[in-house]
Design a protein around this motif. Structure first.
Motif, PDB file in Angstrom:
ATOM      1  N   ALA A  81     -17.406  26.260  31.205  1.00  0.00           N
ATOM      2  CA  ALA A  81     -16.364  27.293  31.218  1.00  0.00           C
ATOM      3  C   ALA A  81     -15.971  27.642  32.645  1.00  0.00           C
ATOM      4  CB  ALA A  81     -16.852  28.539  30.476  1.00  0.00           C
ATOM      5  N   ASP A  82     -16.961  27.752  33.529  1.00  0.00           N
ATOM      6  CA  ASP A  82     -16.659  28.046  34.932  1.00  0.00           C
ATOM      7  C   ASP A  82     -15.842  26.930  35.565  1.00  0.00           C
ATOM      8  OD1 ASP A  82     -17.958  30.476  34.854  1.00  0.00           O
ATOM      9  OD2 ASP A  82     -19.852  29.698  35.654  1.00  0.00           O
ATOM     10  N   ALA A  83     -16.176  25.681  35.229  1.00  0.00           N
ATOM     11  CA  ALA A  83     -15.435  24.547  35.780  1.00  0.00           C
ATOM     12  C   ALA A  83     -13.985  24.560  35.301  1.00  0.00           C
ATOM     13  CB  ALA A  83     -16.118  23.237  35.391  1.00  0.00           C
ATOM     14  N   MET A  84     -13.771  24.909  34.034  1.00  0.00           N
ATOM     15  CA  MET A  84     -12.406  24.973  33.513  1.00  0.00           C
ATOM     16  C   MET A  84     -11.632  26.109  34.162  1.00  0.00           C
ATOM     17  SD  MET A  84      -9.977  23.852  31.707  1.00  0.00           S
ATOM     18  CE  MET A  84     -10.858  22.561  30.809  1.00  0.00           C
ATOM     19  N   LEU A  85     -12.279  27.250  34.359  1.00  0.00           N
ATOM     20  CA  LEU A  85     -11.610  28.369  35.019  1.00  0.00           C
ATOM     21  C   LEU A  85     -11.226  28.007  36.448  1.00  0.00           C
ATOM     22  CD1 LEU A  85     -13.707  31.430  33.761  1.00  0.00           C
ATOM     23  CD2 LEU A  85     -11.345  30.860  33.182  1.00  0.00           C
ATOM     24  N   ASP A  86     -12.086  27.231  37.117  1.00  0.00           N
ATOM     25  CA  ASP A  86     -11.756  26.788  38.470  1.00  0.00           C
ATOM     26  C   ASP A  86     -10.482  25.953  38.468  1.00  0.00           C
ATOM     27  OD1 ASP A  86     -13.917  28.086  39.570  1.00  0.00           O
ATOM     28  OD2 ASP A  86     -15.216  26.310  39.581  1.00  0.00           O
ATOM     29  N   LYS A  87     -10.306  25.112  37.451  1.00  0.00           N
ATOM     30  CA  LYS A  87      -9.091  24.297  37.358  1.00  0.00           C
ATOM     31  C   LYS A  87      -7.871  25.173  37.101  1.00  0.00           C
ATOM     32  CE  LYS A  87     -11.233  19.997  35.730  1.00  0.00           C
ATOM     33  NZ  LYS A  87     -11.267  18.976  34.648  1.00  0.00           N
ATOM     34  N   LEU A  88      -8.016  26.129  36.193  1.00  0.00           N
ATOM     35  CA  LEU A  88      -6.895  27.009  35.877  1.00  0.00           C
ATOM     36  C   LEU A  88      -6.508  27.879  37.064  1.00  0.00           C
ATOM     37  CD1 LEU A  88      -7.788  28.219  32.258  1.00  0.00           C
ATOM     38  CD2 LEU A  88      -6.074  26.522  32.908  1.00  0.00           C
ATOM     39  N   HIS A  89      -7.487  28.231  37.894  1.00  0.00           N
ATOM     40  CA  HIS A  89      -7.249  29.136  39.011  1.00  0.00           C
ATOM     41  C   HIS A  89      -6.998  28.405  40.327  1.00  0.00           C
ATOM     42  CE1 HIS A  89      -9.689  32.484  36.743  1.00  0.00           C
ATOM     43  NE2 HIS A  89      -8.586  32.118  36.117  1.00  0.00           N
ATOM     44  N   ASP A  90      -6.921  27.097  40.280  1.00  0.00           N
ATOM     45  CA  ASP A  90      -6.683  26.315  41.492  1.00  0.00           C
ATOM     46  C   ASP A  90      -5.272  26.596  42.010  1.00  0.00           C
ATOM     47  OD1 ASP A  90      -6.320  24.470  43.480  1.00  0.00           O
ATOM     48  OD2 ASP A  90      -6.880  22.730  42.274  1.00  0.00           O
ATOM     49  N   PRO A  91      -5.129  27.157  43.222  1.00  0.00           N
ATOM     50  CA  PRO A  91      -3.791  27.494  43.743  1.00  0.00           C
ATOM     51  C   PRO A  91      -2.857  26.302  43.870  1.00  0.00           C
ATOM     52  CG  PRO A  91      -5.515  28.580  45.031  1.00  0.00           C
ATOM     53  CD  PRO A  91      -6.202  27.587  44.138  1.00  0.00           C
ATOM     54  N   SER A  92      -3.419  25.083  43.909  1.00  0.00           N
ATOM     55  CA  SER A  92      -2.568  23.896  44.030  1.00  0.00           C
ATOM     56  C   SER A  92      -2.192  23.303  42.681  1.00  0.00           C
ATOM     57  CB  SER A  92      -3.284  22.825  44.864  1.00  0.00           C
ATOM     58  OG  SER A  92      -4.454  22.356  44.203  1.00  0.00           O
ATOM     59  N   ALA A  93      -2.730  23.860  41.592  1.00  0.00           N
ATOM     60  CA  ALA A  93      -2.529  23.238  40.277  1.00  0.00           C
ATOM     61  C   ALA A  93      -1.402  23.884  39.468  1.00  0.00           C
ATOM     62  CB  ALA A  93      -3.833  23.286  39.485  1.00  0.00           C
ATOM     63  N   TRP A  94      -1.464  25.188  39.281  1.00  0.00           N
ATOM     64  CA  TRP A  94      -0.506  25.927  38.460  1.00  0.00           C
ATOM     65  C   TRP A  94      -0.287  25.232  37.098  1.00  0.00           C
ATOM     66  CZ3 TRP A  94       3.494  29.669  40.549  1.00  0.00           C
ATOM     67  CH2 TRP A  94       3.017  30.298  41.707  1.00  0.00           C
ATOM     68  N   PRO A  95      -1.325  25.166  36.262  1.00  0.00           N
ATOM     69  CA  PRO A  95      -1.209  24.443  34.984  1.00  0.00           C
ATOM     70  C   PRO A  95      -0.151  25.053  34.064  1.00  0.00           C
ATOM     71  CG  PRO A  95      -3.491  24.951  35.517  1.00  0.00           C
ATOM     72  CD  PRO A  95      -2.651  25.741  36.462  1.00  0.00           C
ATOM     73  N   VAL A  96       0.467  24.198  33.267  1.00  0.00           N
ATOM     74  CA  VAL A  96       1.490  24.605  32.306  1.00  0.00           C
ATOM     75  C   VAL A  96       1.187  23.943  30.970  1.00  0.00           C
ATOM     76  CG1 VAL A  96       3.936  24.505  31.676  1.00  0.00           C
ATOM     77  CG2 VAL A  96       3.269  24.917  34.064  1.00  0.00           C
ATOM     78  N   PHE A  97       1.233  24.730  29.883  1.00  0.00           N
ATOM     79  CA  PHE A  97       1.102  24.210  28.526  1.00  0.00           C
ATOM     80  C   PHE A  97       2.386  24.532  27.770  1.00  0.00           C
ATOM     81  CE2 PHE A  97      -3.164  25.159  30.010  1.00  0.00           C
ATOM     82  CZ  PHE A  97      -3.878  24.035  29.648  1.00  0.00           C
ATOM     83  N   THR A  98       2.862  23.574  27.001  1.00  0.00           N
ATOM     84  CA  THR A  98       4.098  23.760  26.236  1.00  0.00           C
ATOM     85  C   THR A  98       3.800  23.735  24.742  1.00  0.00           C
ATOM     86  OG1 THR A  98       5.427  22.716  27.968  1.00  0.00           O
ATOM     87  CG2 THR A  98       6.410  22.861  25.771  1.00  0.00           C
ATOM     88  N   VAL A  99       4.180  24.800  24.054  1.00  0.00           N
ATOM     89  CA  VAL A  99       4.030  24.894  22.595  1.00  0.00           C
ATOM     90  C   VAL A  99       5.414  24.680  21.987  1.00  0.00           C
ATOM     91  CG1 VAL A  99       3.314  26.349  20.668  1.00  0.00           C
ATOM     92  CG2 VAL A  99       2.129  26.521  22.877  1.00  0.00           C
ATOM     93  N   PRO A 100       5.692  23.477  21.469  1.00  0.00           N
ATOM     94  CA  PRO A 100       7.036  23.194  20.958  1.00  0.00           C
ATOM     95  C   PRO A 100       7.332  23.936  19.658  1.00  0.00           C
ATOM     96  CG  PRO A 100       5.562  21.367  20.461  1.00  0.00           C
ATOM     97  CD  PRO A 100       4.782  22.325  21.314  1.00  0.00           C
ATOM     98  N   LEU A 101       8.569  24.456  19.546  1.00  0.00           N
ATOM     99  CA  LEU A 101       9.034  25.145  18.352  1.00  0.00           C
ATOM    100  C   LEU A 101      10.222  24.380  17.777  1.00  0.00           C
ATOM    101  CD1 LEU A 101       8.960  28.801  19.780  1.00  0.00           C
ATOM    102  CD2 LEU A 101       7.085  27.490  18.755  1.00  0.00           C
ATOM    103  N   THR A 102      10.870  24.933  16.786  1.00  0.00           N
ATOM    104  CA  THR A 102      12.009  24.267  16.175  1.00  0.00           C
ATOM    105  C   THR A 102      13.256  24.388  17.050  1.00  0.00           C
ATOM    106  OG1 THR A 102      12.581  26.277  14.943  1.00  0.00           O
ATOM    107  CG2 THR A 102      11.128  24.694  13.851  1.00  0.00           C
ATOM    108  N   ASP A 103      14.225  23.531  16.798  1.00  0.00           N
ATOM    109  CA  ASP A 103      15.537  23.607  17.444  1.00  0.00           C
ATOM    110  C   ASP A 103      15.454  23.498  18.961  1.00  0.00           C
ATOM    111  OD1 ASP A 103      18.375  23.882  17.233  1.00  0.00           O
ATOM    112  OD2 ASP A 103      18.218  25.957  17.880  1.00  0.00           O
ATOM    113  N   GLY A 104      14.442  22.802  19.460  1.00  0.00           N
ATOM    114  CA  GLY A 104      14.328  22.614  20.900  1.00  0.00           C
ATOM    115  C   GLY A 104      13.690  23.761  21.646  1.00  0.00           C
TER     116      GLY A 104
END
Length: 254
Positions: A20-43
């Motif tokens: 969990a700590d390793a994953m938080l480090d990835k999420l909090h990496d200032p050079s990463a800025w992760p993005v997740f996309t949850v697709p919905l209908t109609d684009g």
């Protein structure tokens, strides 16, 4: 998610503390800025964006569409605190991804990724069961109902709030002080785009099966829209399904 709620260690989510700590480090990496996309209908899509600075990381949830001039902010845990952005009937409508969509398509992962946006004081037992099932599917222990109930109390920055449905606006309205949903969602959009937005937040297969004086918006949950200009209020202190009707200027619809 484990970092948001006091009293539950990463192990309660089925995660090793080191992982969990390793994953938080990835999420909090200032050079990463992760993005997740949850697709919905109609684009449409809900984009989850982690903004990592030198001192802290914030998470933004945007509702997007390629035809819109600007995105709609559903929730943000920065210093301005914006949320909640969804009630349970809306979140329930978003669990199934459109066919052939790309991005986060697994229903359990979609639920848990969007859960911080939720803040609904009248979330039903169906919601508890759905969250518990999603947690177990992602590795949490089988006895995850207490954790599911805790998560449904809402994000620590805005909690669970009361919502009511305005049939004239075809939109859920939130009574939370920090919610962007205190006004109808997408009220600035042209009628066709607003209709498409409302459609992606509604379980249409269930709504079509309901009678002409009923709109079913989540499994096992139905509301009667009442007369034109009326509204239906959902409250954690009100028996589920109880209604308040009134004209647009009435106290019930304020």
């Amino acid at each position: 998610m484990a970092g948001l709620y006091e009293g539950f260690a990463p192990e309660a989510f089925g995660a090793d503390a080191g992982d969990a700590d390793a994953m938080l480090d990835k999420l909090h990496d200032p050079s990463a800025w992760p993005v997740f996309t949850v697709p919905l209908t109609d684009g449409s899509a809900i984009v989850v964006h982690y903004n990592s600075g030198e001192e802290f990381t914030t998470t933004d949830h945007f509702l997007t569409h390629p035809g819109w001039s600007q995105d709609l902010v559903l929730a943000s845990d920065d210093e301005d605190r914006i949320g909640p952005g969804l009630c349970w009937p809306e979140l329930a409508a978003l669990l199934e991804a459109p066919q052939d969509a790309t991005g986060v398509t697994d229903p359990h992962r979609r639920l848990l990724l969007l859960l911080p946006v939720l803040g609904d004081a009248a979330a039903s037992e169906d919601a508890v069961a759905a969250v518990a099932q999603a947690l177990v599917a992602q590795g949490a222990p089988e006895a995850s109902e207490p954790l599911a109930r805790r998560l449904l109390q809402g994000h620590p920055m805005w909690g669970a709030q009361d919502w009511w449905f305005d049939p004239d606006e075809q939109s859920w309205i939130c009574e939370g002080d920090h919610s962007p949903r205190k006004v109808p969602l997408g009220e600035h959009l042209p009628p066709q785009q607003r209709a498409a937005l409302e459609a992606c937040l509604t379980l249409r297969d269930r709504a079509d099966a309901a009678d002409s004086n009923s709109r079913t918006v989540a499994a096992g949950w139905s509301l009667r829209t009442g007369p034109p200009g009326g509204c239906v209020r959902r409250s954690g202190n009100r028996p589920e399904g109880e209604e308040i009707h009134g004209g647009q200027g009435s106290a019930a619809c304020q």
